[in-house]
Design a protein around this motif. Structure first.
Motif, PDB file in Angstrom:
ATOM      1  N   UNK A  13     -16.978  61.677 -23.179  1.00 19.94           N
ATOM      2  CA  UNK A  13     -16.887  60.414 -23.903  1.00 19.94           C
ATOM      3  C   UNK A  13     -16.526  59.298 -22.928  1.00 19.94           C
ATOM      4  N   UNK A  14     -16.989  58.096 -23.226  1.00 24.78           N
ATOM      5  CA  UNK A  14     -16.675  56.935 -22.399  1.00 24.78           C
ATOM      6  C   UNK A  14     -15.270  56.439 -22.754  1.00 24.78           C
ATOM      7  N   UNK A  15     -14.364  56.480 -21.768  1.00 23.03           N
ATOM      8  CA  UNK A  15     -12.962  56.172 -22.028  1.00 23.03           C
ATOM      9  C   UNK A  15     -12.710  54.689 -22.272  1.00 23.03           C
ATOM     10  N   UNK A  16     -13.350  53.824 -21.488  1.00 23.14           N
ATOM     11  CA  UNK A  16     -13.053  52.399 -21.595  1.00 23.14           C
ATOM     12  C   UNK A  16     -13.457  51.801 -22.954  1.00 23.14           C
ATOM     13  N   UNK A  17     -14.665  52.092 -23.464  1.00 23.45           N
ATOM     14  CA  UNK A  17     -15.003  51.587 -24.796  1.00 23.45           C
ATOM     15  C   UNK A  17     -14.082  52.136 -25.890  1.00 23.45           C
ATOM     16  N   UNK A  18     -13.619  53.371 -25.721  1.00 28.03           N
ATOM     17  CA  UNK A  18     -12.677  53.925 -26.696  1.00 28.03           C
ATOM     18  C   UNK A  18     -11.367  53.143 -26.689  1.00 28.03           C
ATOM     19  N   UNK A  19     -10.890  52.824 -25.488  1.00 27.72           N
ATOM     20  CA  UNK A  19      -9.642  52.061 -25.378  1.00 27.72           C
ATOM     21  C   UNK A  19      -9.809  50.669 -25.989  1.00 27.72           C
ATOM     22  N   UNK A  20     -10.959  50.047 -25.757  1.00 27.57           N
ATOM     23  CA  UNK A  20     -11.216  48.723 -26.325  1.00 27.57           C
ATOM     24  C   UNK A  20     -11.288  48.783 -27.849  1.00 27.57           C
ATOM     25  N   UNK A  21     -11.942  49.819 -28.365  1.00 28.91           N
ATOM     26  CA  UNK A  21     -12.033  49.969 -29.821  1.00 28.91           C
ATOM     27  C   UNK A  21     -10.651  50.188 -30.416  1.00 28.91           C
ATOM     28  N   UNK A  22      -9.842  51.013 -29.755  1.00 27.72           N
ATOM     29  CA  UNK A  22      -8.486  51.263 -30.257  1.00 27.72           C
ATOM     30  C   UNK A  22      -7.644  49.994 -30.228  1.00 27.72           C
ATOM     31  N   UNK A  23      -7.797  49.211 -29.162  1.00 32.87           N
ATOM     32  CA  UNK A  23      -7.052  47.956 -29.056  1.00 32.87           C
ATOM     33  C   UNK A  23      -7.421  47.005 -30.191  1.00 32.87           C
ATOM     34  N   UNK A  24      -8.712  46.942 -30.495  1.00 31.64           N
ATOM     35  CA  UNK A  24      -9.125  46.072 -31.601  1.00 31.64           C
ATOM     36  C   UNK A  24      -8.580  46.583 -32.935  1.00 31.64           C
ATOM     37  N   UNK A  25      -8.679  47.887 -33.165  1.00 32.57           N
ATOM     38  CA  UNK A  25      -8.166  48.454 -34.417  1.00 32.57           C
ATOM     39  C   UNK A  25      -6.684  48.142 -34.588  1.00 32.57           C
ATOM     40  N   UNK A  26      -5.943  48.215 -33.498  1.00 26.43           N
ATOM     41  CA  UNK A  26      -4.503  47.951 -33.566  1.00 26.43           C
ATOM     42  C   UNK A  26      -4.195  46.478 -33.796  1.00 26.43           C
ATOM     43  N   UNK A  27      -5.191  45.601 -33.545  1.00 28.71           N
ATOM     44  CA  UNK A  27      -4.970  44.161 -33.722  1.00 28.71           C
ATOM     45  C   UNK A  27      -5.356  43.686 -35.119  1.00 28.71           C
ATOM     46  N   UNK A  35      -5.385  53.306 -41.447  1.00 27.41           N
ATOM     47  CA  UNK A  35      -6.642  53.775 -42.030  1.00 27.41           C
ATOM     48  C   UNK A  35      -7.028  55.168 -41.521  1.00 27.41           C
ATOM     49  N   UNK A  36      -6.061  55.820 -40.888  1.00 30.46           N
ATOM     50  CA  UNK A  36      -6.179  57.237 -40.591  1.00 30.46           C
ATOM     51  C   UNK A  36      -7.454  57.657 -39.884  1.00 30.46           C
ATOM     52  N   UNK A  37      -8.160  58.623 -40.489  1.00 29.61           N
ATOM     53  CA  UNK A  37      -9.352  59.171 -39.867  1.00 29.61           C
ATOM     54  C   UNK A  37     -10.455  58.139 -39.673  1.00 29.61           C
ATOM     55  N   UNK A  38     -10.503  57.113 -40.512  1.00 29.93           N
ATOM     56  CA  UNK A  38     -11.522  56.084 -40.316  1.00 29.93           C
ATOM     57  C   UNK A  38     -11.374  55.450 -38.934  1.00 29.93           C
ATOM     58  N   UNK A  39     -10.140  55.233 -38.519  1.00 31.87           N
ATOM     59  CA  UNK A  39      -9.912  54.653 -37.190  1.00 31.87           C
ATOM     60  C   UNK A  39     -10.302  55.644 -36.095  1.00 31.87           C
ATOM     61  N   UNK A  40      -9.976  56.900 -36.309  1.00 36.55           N
ATOM     62  CA  UNK A  40     -10.337  57.932 -35.323  1.00 36.55           C
ATOM     63  C   UNK A  40     -11.849  58.043 -35.174  1.00 36.55           C
ATOM     64  N   UNK A  41     -12.566  57.948 -36.283  1.00 38.35           N
ATOM     65  CA  UNK A  41     -14.028  58.020 -36.241  1.00 38.35           C
ATOM     66  C   UNK A  41     -14.593  56.834 -35.471  1.00 38.35           C
ATOM     67  N   UNK A  42     -14.069  55.649 -35.735  1.00 38.23           N
ATOM     68  CA  UNK A  42     -14.561  54.452 -35.050  1.00 38.23           C
ATOM     69  C   UNK A  42     -14.370  54.566 -33.542  1.00 38.23           C
ATOM     70  N   UNK A  43     -13.207  55.055 -33.122  1.00 38.78           N
ATOM     71  CA  UNK A  43     -12.939  55.221 -31.692  1.00 38.78           C
ATOM     72  C   UNK A  43     -13.864  56.274 -31.097  1.00 38.78           C
ATOM     73  N   UNK A  44     -14.081  57.372 -31.836  1.00 40.41           N
ATOM     74  CA  UNK A  44     -14.971  58.419 -31.342  1.00 40.41           C
ATOM     75  C   UNK A  44     -16.385  57.875 -31.147  1.00 40.41           C
TER      76      UNK A  44
END
Length: 355
Positions: A13-27, A35-44
């Motif tokens: 998996x591409x680490x940098x896009x995952x980190x960016x997606x997680x940062x946005x979700x947290x904002x 939002x539990x698994x929905x957030x995990x799916x988006x990052x995946x």
């Protein structure tokens, strides 16, 4: 060989896009992780696609069909003819997957990998490796070469769909008797007993269930599949459609497209795929927890968390079709929810969030 080339193409998996997606979700305007698994799916999905703001386009469910010689052992109440008879209902949109696939906006791709009789119906892809497997209670299901070919049918099918622009794949199966080889695969690859691995399947009473357990025991004793060699397991106790579904997973992972696993049969295929190339696990999403005994064990073995638990056990890709709505929801949350800064709101302080 296509199989070897495909497994070699599967990356991390591409680490940098995952980190960016997680940062946005947290904002976003919500408590982090709420939002539990929905957030995990988006990052995946960000990690799979390389896009921190992934979006979904065309969706397809690949249904692989095959027959099994082991039905001669009385492991299924349903007659083998139903495999062929059910296929037109898929494409006519009146079977369970026809209804739920249409609701999800997913195109159905039906592949004959090993139905025992000729399938002459418009829209069915004829990729028959052979007319059904042999009886695993007395010998191998197929040759090693046929096992490789079944996998490559799945790889080729996944590649063709990706080339058409598919952004999300689901798996479905059709094959009377296929819970028996799936149970044997679970026992062989996971080291479980036949009793732990074998469930009722379709309309099976206690007497037939016990017969299935004995047949799985016999298949493992007669064939002695090597748990360190997924091709050996597939050839000795597997199924042609199961091999093709494992190939779809490998093809999807090589093409960096997420793939939704359905129930017991498709998760047996997932076990084979992961045994062939462990990195492909990161490209899978588990749609639901089947009512079939052993499915929870399979998912735990793979480290996959199901999105839905509705006690479903139809197969066909019905769980994958329903989960497509949740994958779409995850993507929309990531792309359409506003952040605190975008709304001019004060962000939540970590000390204010209940641990």
């Amino acid at each position: 060989m296509l199989l070897e080339r495909t497994t070699a193409q599967i990356g991390a998996l591409y680490a940098e896009p995952m980190a960016e997606a997680q940062q946005r979700l947290d904002s976003l305007i919500k408590p982090p992780g709420s939002l539990g698994q929905l957030e995990e799916i988006a990052v995946r999905l960000a990690g799979i696609t390389g896009n921190p703001r992934p979006r979904l386009g065309e969706k397809a469910i690949i249904i692989c069909a095959g027959d099994h010689g082991v039905v001669a052992e009385g492991v299924s109440v349903a007659p083998q003819e139903i495999t062929c008879q059910q296929i037109p209902a898929f494409l006519q949109g009146v079977a369970g997957i026809g209804v739920l696939g249409r609701l999800a906006g997913a195109r159905l791709v039906v592949v004959d990998v090993g139905v025992a009789v000729p399938v002459d119906h418009p829209g069915v892809l004829n990729r028959k490796v052979r007319a059904g497997t042999s009886n695993i209670a007395v010998g191998p299901a197929m040759s090693r070469e046929e096992a490789v070919r079944s996998l490559e049918v799945g790889i080729e099918t996944a590649r063709a769909e990706i080339e058409r622009g598919v952004t999300l794949l689901g798996l479905g199966d059709m094959g009377i008797g296929n819970t028996t080889p799936s149970s044997a695969i679970l026992a062989a690859l996971g080291g479980y007993t036949p009793e732990e691995a074998t469930g009722r399947g379709t309309l099976v009473n206690d007497q037939v269930l016990q017969r299935k357990v004995e047949v799985v025991k016999q298949a493992l004793a007669v064939n002695r599949p090597d748990p360190s060699d997924a091709l050996d397991v597939l050839a000795k106790v597997g199924g042609l459609e199961i091999g093709a579904l494992a190939g779809v997973i490998l093809g999807a992972a090589a093409g960096r497209v997420p793939v939704l696993i359905d129930g017991f049969i498709t998760t047996a295929a997932a076990m084979l795929a992961v045994s062939l190339q462990p990195r492909c696990r990161e490209f899978m999403l588990a749609s639901h927890l089947s009512g079939e005994r052993g499915h929870r064990t399979m998912l735990e073995h793979l480290g996959l968390a199901p999105m839905i638990n509705l006690d479903m056990r139809l197969g066909e890709g019905t769980g994958a079709a329903l989960a497509m709505h949740l994958v779409e929801a995850a993507v929309r949350v990531l792309n359409e929810m506003a952040s605190f800064s975008e709304m001019g709101l004060s962000e939540l302080d970590e000390s204010m969030i209940l641990k």
